[in-house]
Motif scaffolding. Structure first.
Motif, PDB file in Angstrom:
ATOM      1  N   VAL A 167       0.859  -1.186   0.000  1.00  0.00           N
ATOM      2  CA  VAL A 167       0.000   0.000   0.000  1.00  0.00           C
ATOM      3  C   VAL A 167       0.897   1.238   0.000  1.00  0.00           C
ATOM      4  O   VAL A 167       1.949   1.242   0.652  1.00  0.00           O
ATOM      5  CB  VAL A 167      -0.912   0.050   1.248  1.00  0.00           C
ATOM      6  CG1 VAL A 167      -1.837   1.264   1.190  1.00  0.00           C
ATOM      7  CG2 VAL A 167      -1.721  -1.215   1.395  1.00  0.00           C
ATOM      8  N   ILE A 168       0.480   2.276  -0.702  1.00  0.00           N
ATOM      9  CA  ILE A 168       1.160   3.568  -0.636  1.00  0.00           C
ATOM     10  C   ILE A 168       0.299   4.527   0.173  1.00  0.00           C
ATOM     11  O   ILE A 168      -0.904   4.653  -0.076  1.00  0.00           O
ATOM     12  CB  ILE A 168       1.391   4.156  -2.045  1.00  0.00           C
ATOM     13  CG1 ILE A 168       2.320   3.260  -2.865  1.00  0.00           C
ATOM     14  CG2 ILE A 168       1.958   5.576  -1.951  1.00  0.00           C
ATOM     15  CD1 ILE A 168       2.419   3.672  -4.336  1.00  0.00           C
ATOM     16  N   ILE A 169       0.925   5.210   1.134  1.00  0.00           N
ATOM     17  CA  ILE A 169       0.255   6.273   1.880  1.00  0.00           C
ATOM     18  C   ILE A 169       0.867   7.599   1.453  1.00  0.00           C
ATOM     19  O   ILE A 169       2.056   7.859   1.689  1.00  0.00           O
ATOM     20  CB  ILE A 169       0.418   6.110   3.408  1.00  0.00           C
ATOM     21  CG1 ILE A 169       0.092   4.689   3.858  1.00  0.00           C
ATOM     22  CG2 ILE A 169      -0.444   7.149   4.137  1.00  0.00           C
ATOM     23  CD1 ILE A 169      -1.330   4.278   3.688  1.00  0.00           C
ATOM     24  N   SER A 170       0.088   8.433   0.811  1.00  0.00           N
ATOM     25  CA  SER A 170       0.540   9.756   0.373  1.00  0.00           C
ATOM     26  C   SER A 170       0.238  10.752   1.494  1.00  0.00           C
ATOM     27  O   SER A 170      -0.846  11.326   1.564  1.00  0.00           O
ATOM     28  CB  SER A 170      -0.181  10.148  -0.923  1.00  0.00           C
ATOM     29  OG  SER A 170       0.061  11.487  -1.260  1.00  0.00           O
ATOM     30  N   ALA A 171       1.226  10.916   2.377  1.00  0.00           N
ATOM     31  CA  ALA A 171       1.022  11.739   3.578  1.00  0.00           C
ATOM     32  C   ALA A 171       1.776  13.059   3.542  1.00  0.00           C
ATOM     33  O   ALA A 171       1.331  14.046   4.126  1.00  0.00           O
ATOM     34  CB  ALA A 171       1.428  10.952   4.824  1.00  0.00           C
ATOM     35  N   ALA A 172       2.927  13.081   2.897  1.00  0.00           N
ATOM     36  CA  ALA A 172       3.730  14.305   2.866  1.00  0.00           C
ATOM     37  C   ALA A 172       3.010  15.394   2.087  1.00  0.00           C
ATOM     38  O   ALA A 172       2.342  15.120   1.092  1.00  0.00           O
ATOM     39  CB  ALA A 172       5.094  14.027   2.240  1.00  0.00           C
ATOM     40  N   ALA A 173       3.157  16.616   2.546  1.00  0.00           N
ATOM     41  CA  ALA A 173       2.484  17.735   1.879  1.00  0.00           C
ATOM     42  C   ALA A 173       3.198  19.037   2.177  1.00  0.00           C
ATOM     43  O   ALA A 173       3.962  19.141   3.141  1.00  0.00           O
ATOM     44  CB  ALA A 173       1.029  17.827   2.339  1.00  0.00           C
ATOM     45  N   TYR A 174       2.952  20.013   1.335  1.00  0.00           N
ATOM     46  CA  TYR A 174       3.369  21.390   1.599  1.00  0.00           C
ATOM     47  C   TYR A 174       2.280  21.980   2.487  1.00  0.00           C
ATOM     48  O   TYR A 174       1.157  22.207   2.039  1.00  0.00           O
ATOM     49  CB  TYR A 174       3.472  22.152   0.283  1.00  0.00           C
ATOM     50  CG  TYR A 174       3.980  23.568   0.391  1.00  0.00           C
ATOM     51  CD1 TYR A 174       5.228  23.922  -0.112  1.00  0.00           C
ATOM     52  CD2 TYR A 174       3.215  24.572   0.976  1.00  0.00           C
ATOM     53  CE1 TYR A 174       5.706  25.227  -0.041  1.00  0.00           C
ATOM     54  CE2 TYR A 174       3.672  25.875   1.060  1.00  0.00           C
ATOM     55  CZ  TYR A 174       4.913  26.193   0.550  1.00  0.00           C
ATOM     56  OH  TYR A 174       5.374  27.488   0.627  1.00  0.00           O
ATOM     57  N   THR A 175       2.590  22.196   3.758  1.00  0.00           N
ATOM     58  CA  THR A 175       1.560  22.583   4.732  1.00  0.00           C
ATOM     59  C   THR A 175       1.733  23.994   5.297  1.00  0.00           C
ATOM     60  O   THR A 175       0.998  24.369   6.212  1.00  0.00           O
ATOM     61  CB  THR A 175       1.542  21.582   5.903  1.00  0.00           C
ATOM     62  OG1 THR A 175       2.838  21.530   6.507  1.00  0.00           O
ATOM     63  CG2 THR A 175       1.147  20.188   5.429  1.00  0.00           C
ATOM     64  N   ALA A 176       2.676  24.760   4.761  1.00  0.00           N
ATOM     65  CA  ALA A 176       2.864  26.137   5.231  1.00  0.00           C
ATOM     66  C   ALA A 176       1.772  27.000   4.607  1.00  0.00           C
ATOM     67  O   ALA A 176       1.969  27.617   3.550  1.00  0.00           O
ATOM     68  CB  ALA A 176       4.257  26.639   4.864  1.00  0.00           C
TER      69      ALA A 176
END
Length: 306
Positions: free
Chosen positions: A59-68
C-alpha cells in the motif's frame, strides 16, 4: 489478514508519518517504510516510480504535503508541485504496481461558510492556495487510479513536530496569557488515532475489491471545538500534569490577520467512513490527554523541533 503488510509512506518527519512509524515498531504484522528527502523528493517526481517500486509496498500512503498555509500564498508553484503533481505520480505508480493508494487531504478544500459539518458530497471551494493545491491533488489521484482512498482530515495534533498543542504548551512556558481564535470551529484530530485508522483502511482495501471501500472519506476526531476551546482544555490538562499553564484570551479571526484566509467552519461529517470501513475516531478530549502527557514529559524537545 494476519500476514505482514508493507506500507510505504511519503515523508520522514510529519505527524502522521511518525505516528505510522511508531505503529510499525509496535506491531508484528506491519512494516512501515517512510520515504523522504534526499531519497524521495516530491518536487522531483521523475524518481518516484523507481524509489517506490524498490520498496515493494503493499500500500502507498501519500502523507507528505506542503503545509505552510500562509507561505503558500506567495509560493504556489512549490505548493502545487508537492500537493498536486507528486500525488498524481504516486497514484500512477500505485496503478502500475496494482496496489491501493491512500491520500491524505484536508478540510481546507471547503470555504467554511456552511452552517453544518461538511459531507463528502459537498462542493469543494477552497479559499487559499494551500486548499486549492490539496483539492487539485485529490482530483489528480482520483483520475490516476480507481484503487484509491482520499481521506480528508482536520486540525491534526500529536507529540511530534509543529502543531497547535506543542505550540500552545511551548508559549505557555514563557507567557501568562495567550490570545487564541474563538470563531473557527473544527474537529481536533490525533495523528496517533489517525495512523491507527489509516492502517485499518489499508487492511480493508487489501482484503476486498469492494468499490464502496474506495473513494473520498472524511476522517477526523469526534466532537468539535474552537481553537480557544482546545487551548483551554490542553492547558488545564498541562497544569494537572505539572506542565506550564496560561490564561486564554478569546479573540476573533479578524483580530489575528493572516496571509491566507481560513474557513470558519472546518467540521467534517465522518459517517461515511463509519458505515463502510467501520471506523470512528475517539472524542478529541479523550485523545488529547495522551498527547499533552507526552509533550509535558519531553518539554525540552519543544524548542528543538518546533
Amino acid at each position: 489478514m494476519n500476514q505482514m503488510m508493507r506500507i510505504v509512506v511519503t515523508g520522514l518527519n510529519g505527524q502522521v508519518v511518525r505516528s505510522l512509524v511508531e505503529q510499525g515498531q509496535s506491531r508484528a504484522d506491519l512494516e512501515v517504510i517512510p520515504l523522504g528527502r534526499p531519497q524521495l523528493d516530491l518536487e522531483d517526481p521523475k524518481f518516484i516510480e523507481r524509489v517506490v517500486t524498490a520498496a515493494a509496498p503493499d500500500v502507498i500512503i501519500s502523507a507528505a504535503a506542503y503545509t505552510a498555509v500562509d507561505h503558500a500564498e506567495t509560493d504556489p508553484v512549490r505548493a502545487n508541485a508537492v500537493n498536486a503533481a507528486a500525488p498524481q505520480e504516486l497514484a500512477r505508480v500505485a496503478k502500475v504496481l496494482d496496489i491501493p493508494i491512500i491520500h491524505l487531504s484536508t478540510d481546507y478544500v471547503f470555504d467554511g461558510t456552511k452552517s453544518t459539518p461538511y459531507t463528502e458530497g459537498d462542493t469543494a471551494c477552497p479559499v487559499n492556495v494551500y486548499g486549492k493545491s490539496k483539492w487539485e491533488g485529490e482530483l489528480t489521484v482520483a483520475t490516476a487510479t480507481d484503487n484509491h482512498v482520499i481521506l480528508r482530515t482536520a486540525w491534526i495534533y500529536s507529540p511530534f513536530g509543529r502543531n497547535f498543542v506543542r505550540t500552545i504548551i511551548r508559549n505557555a512556558q514563557s507567557r501568562t496569557e495567550l490570545s487564541v481564535v474563538m470563531d473557527q470551529v473544527g474537529n481536533p484530530t490525533s495523528a496517533l488515532d489517525l495512523a491507527t485508522a489509516i492502517i485499518a483502511v489499508a487492511k480493508n482495501l487489501l482484503a476486498s475489491d469492494e468499490q464502496a471501500l474506495r473513494g473520498t472519506f472524511h476522517l477526523a476526531g469526534t466532537g468539535d471545538a474552537s481553537w480557544a476551546d482546545v487551548a483551554e482544555e490542553l492547558l488545564a490538562l498541562s497544569q494537572r500534569l505539572g506542565g506550564p499553564f496560561a490564561k486564554v484570551n478569546r479573540i476573533l479571526t479578524a483580530d489575528y490577520p493572516t496571509a491566507a484566509a481560513r474557513p470558519s467552519n472546518s467540521r467534517l461529517d465522518c459517517n461515511k467512513i463509519a458505515r463502510h470501513h467501520g471506523i470512528t475516531l475517539p472524542h478529541w478530549k479523550n485523545s488529547i490527554e495522551a498527547t499533552v502527557r507526552r509533550v509535558i514529559q519531553h518539554q525540552t524537545d519543544l524548542e528543538v523541533t518546533k
